[in-house]
Scaffold this motif. Structure first.
Motif, short mmCIF file in Angstrom:
data_model
loop_
_atom_site.label_atom_id
_atom_site.label_comp_id
_atom_site.label_asym_id
_atom_site.label_seq_id
_atom_site.Cartn_x
_atom_site.Cartn_y
_atom_site.Cartn_z
N VAL A 138 8.08 161.22 62.27
CA VAL A 138 8.73 162.39 63.11
C VAL A 138 9.85 161.32 63.89
CG1 VAL A 138 8.99 164.14 65.09
CG2 VAL A 138 6.94 163.92 63.43
N LEU A 139 10.11 160.43 64.39
CA LEU A 139 10.46 159.48 64.35
C LEU A 139 11.60 158.80 63.30
CD1 LEU A 139 8.51 157.16 67.09
CD2 LEU A 139 9.91 158.85 67.13
N GLU A 140 11.36 158.37 62.54
CA GLU A 140 11.88 158.49 61.22
C GLU A 140 12.97 159.42 60.77
OE1 GLU A 140 12.57 155.44 60.10
OE2 GLU A 140 10.12 154.12 59.81
N GLU A 141 12.25 160.70 60.39
CA GLU A 141 13.17 161.58 60.24
C GLU A 141 14.35 162.28 61.24
OE1 GLU A 141 12.22 166.37 59.21
OE2 GLU A 141 10.50 165.28 59.48
N GLU A 142 14.14 161.50 62.58
CA GLU A 142 14.69 161.88 63.30
C GLU A 142 15.83 160.76 63.92
OE1 GLU A 142 13.44 164.43 66.38
OE2 GLU A 142 12.35 166.23 65.29
N GLY A 143 16.31 160.05 63.25
CA GLY A 143 16.05 158.57 63.25
C GLY A 143 16.29 158.21 64.59
N LEU A 144 14.55 158.71 65.75
CA LEU A 144 14.80 157.11 66.66
C LEU A 144 13.32 156.38 66.44
CD1 LEU A 144 13.90 160.75 68.60
CD2 LEU A 144 15.37 159.56 68.80
N MET A 145 13.72 156.01 65.63
CA MET A 145 12.20 154.17 65.90
C MET A 145 13.13 153.25 65.86
SD MET A 145 9.36 155.03 63.92
CE MET A 145 8.67 153.28 63.95
N GLN A 146 14.98 153.35 66.69
CA GLN A 146 14.46 151.85 67.25
C GLN A 146 14.53 152.78 69.13
OE1 GLN A 146 15.31 149.20 66.12
NE2 GLN A 146 14.76 149.60 64.34
N ARG A 147 14.22 153.95 68.59
CA ARG A 147 14.12 154.39 70.43
C ARG A 147 13.18 154.55 70.79
NH1 ARG A 147 18.75 154.48 74.11
NH2 ARG A 147 18.43 156.78 73.86
N LYS A 148 12.42 154.11 70.43
CA LYS A 148 10.64 154.18 70.18
C LYS A 148 10.20 153.48 71.71
CE LYS A 148 5.89 153.52 68.01
NZ LYS A 148 5.09 153.57 66.82
N GLY A 149 8.94 154.43 72.50
CA GLY A 149 9.38 154.53 73.67
C GLY A 149 10.90 154.57 74.97
N PHE A 150 11.33 155.14 74.42
CA PHE A 150 12.13 156.48 75.06
C PHE A 150 11.50 157.07 75.10
CE2 PHE A 150 14.62 152.05 74.10
CZ PHE A 150 16.33 152.26 74.11
#
Length: 316
Positions: free
Chosen positions: A135-147
């Motif tokens: 889901v994080l990859e799909e939504e472009g959030l992998m570099q925001r993991k933990g945010f």
């Protein structure tokens, strides 16, 4: 406002390490050095003396608070003439990566569970409520993991609401630091403990739904909260040192998400760790984690040796 500055306007009472240690009073030591070693995280130098001087007084304070809260609950139940379900006392533990949140949570769980009335103490981390990597990859959030936006906040709030309502067998998802992802189908079941400890990066932060609508705070469910604090430069050093240590150990596991980094030359590994700190962990600390410090009931300030040098207790 700097909570360490003395003065009438400070909402905290500040204790030096020595002053806080005296508040242990006659609280017996119930952990051995071997048990402390087993409970501490990688590169965390906490020892039996640290437990005696810092964590035993905290457990004594919490035991008193839990007893008082239970007394208030019983008085209210008697007034209303009801037999409501037992409501757990909830403790939140927050702070940056690499400051020792997990060690603090495990130590307090062990100490509180060994008080004479042997309360049932459960521990849950908010990592399990991170959105799956897919889901994080799909939504472009992998570099925001933990945010904050990388968590399933409605699920976390639902979990806390069920716990505070005294429901039986409330489940929480499980996270694997080895695979760096939520475990499919994994769950930990919480069944009406006397005390629940919730540990995570952003547990003290205000909530905003992914739709942008305002939501309750996770900390609205807390009876007590702890923030682990240190200078930014120290946290940076601890994070980088831990990353390089894991490169030599856990990252070498074939199942590890970070296994591809294990064979990196030392200089490249250092550059990678610095990049992860600069892009992810430092902005999260500055923008999301540190601003919540002033909401904590208790702040543990650590020195360069990773030991607590100062304790700030919110005034009642």
């Amino acid at each position: 406002m700097d909570m360490r500055s003395p003065g009438a306007k400070s909402p905290y009472r500040i204790f030096s390490r020595g002053e806080w240690a005296k508040l242990r009073a006659d609280t017996p030591m119930t952990l051995s050095e071997a048990e402390v070693e087993q409970l501490r995280s990688v590169d965390d130098p906490v020892d039996l003396r640290e437990v005696e001087q810092i964590y035993l007084p905290i457990s004594r304070l919490l035991a008193l608070y839990v007893e008082a809260t239970q007394g208030l609950y019983n008085a209210t139940r008697a007034f209303l003439n009801t037999n409501g379900a037992k409501v757990p006392y909830i403790i939140g533990i927050g702070g940056s990566v690499a400051v020792g949140k997990s060690t603090t949570a495990r130590l307090l769980q062990a100490l509180l569970a060994r008080w004479p009335n042997t309360p049932k103490v459960d521990l849950v981390t908010t990592d399990g409520f991170l959105l799956p990597n897919a889901v994080l990859e799909e939504e472009g959030l992998m570099q925001r993991k933990g945010f904050p936006e990388s968590y399933d906040l409605p699920a976390l709030l639902g979990f806390m609401s069920d716990i505070k309502a005294g429901k039986r067998r409330v489940s929480a998802p499980v996270y694997s630091h080895l695979t760096y992802d939520v475990v499919p189908g994994g769950e930990v079941v919480v069944d009406r403990p006397d005390i629940l400890i919730l540990e995570g990066l952003n547990v003290l932060q205000a909530g905003t739904a992914r739709s942008g609508k305002a939501m309750p705070f996770v900390s609205d469910f807390f009876d007590f909260s702890v923030y682990i604090d240190a200078e930014e430069a120290l946290i940076h050093d601890w994070y980088v040192h831990r990353f390089l240590h894991l490169r030599e150990t856990a990252f070498r596991d074939p199942q590890s998400y970070f296994q591809r980094y294990a064979a990196l030359p030392a200089s490249d590994a250092l550059q990678l760790a610095e990049g992860l700190w600069d892009r992810i962990n430092l902005p999260n600390l500055r923008d999301n984690i540190l601003p919540t410090r002033g909401r904590a009931s208790l702040v543990l300030r650590k020195a360069a040796d990773h030991r607590v040098e100062e304790v700030a207790l919110r005034k009642l």
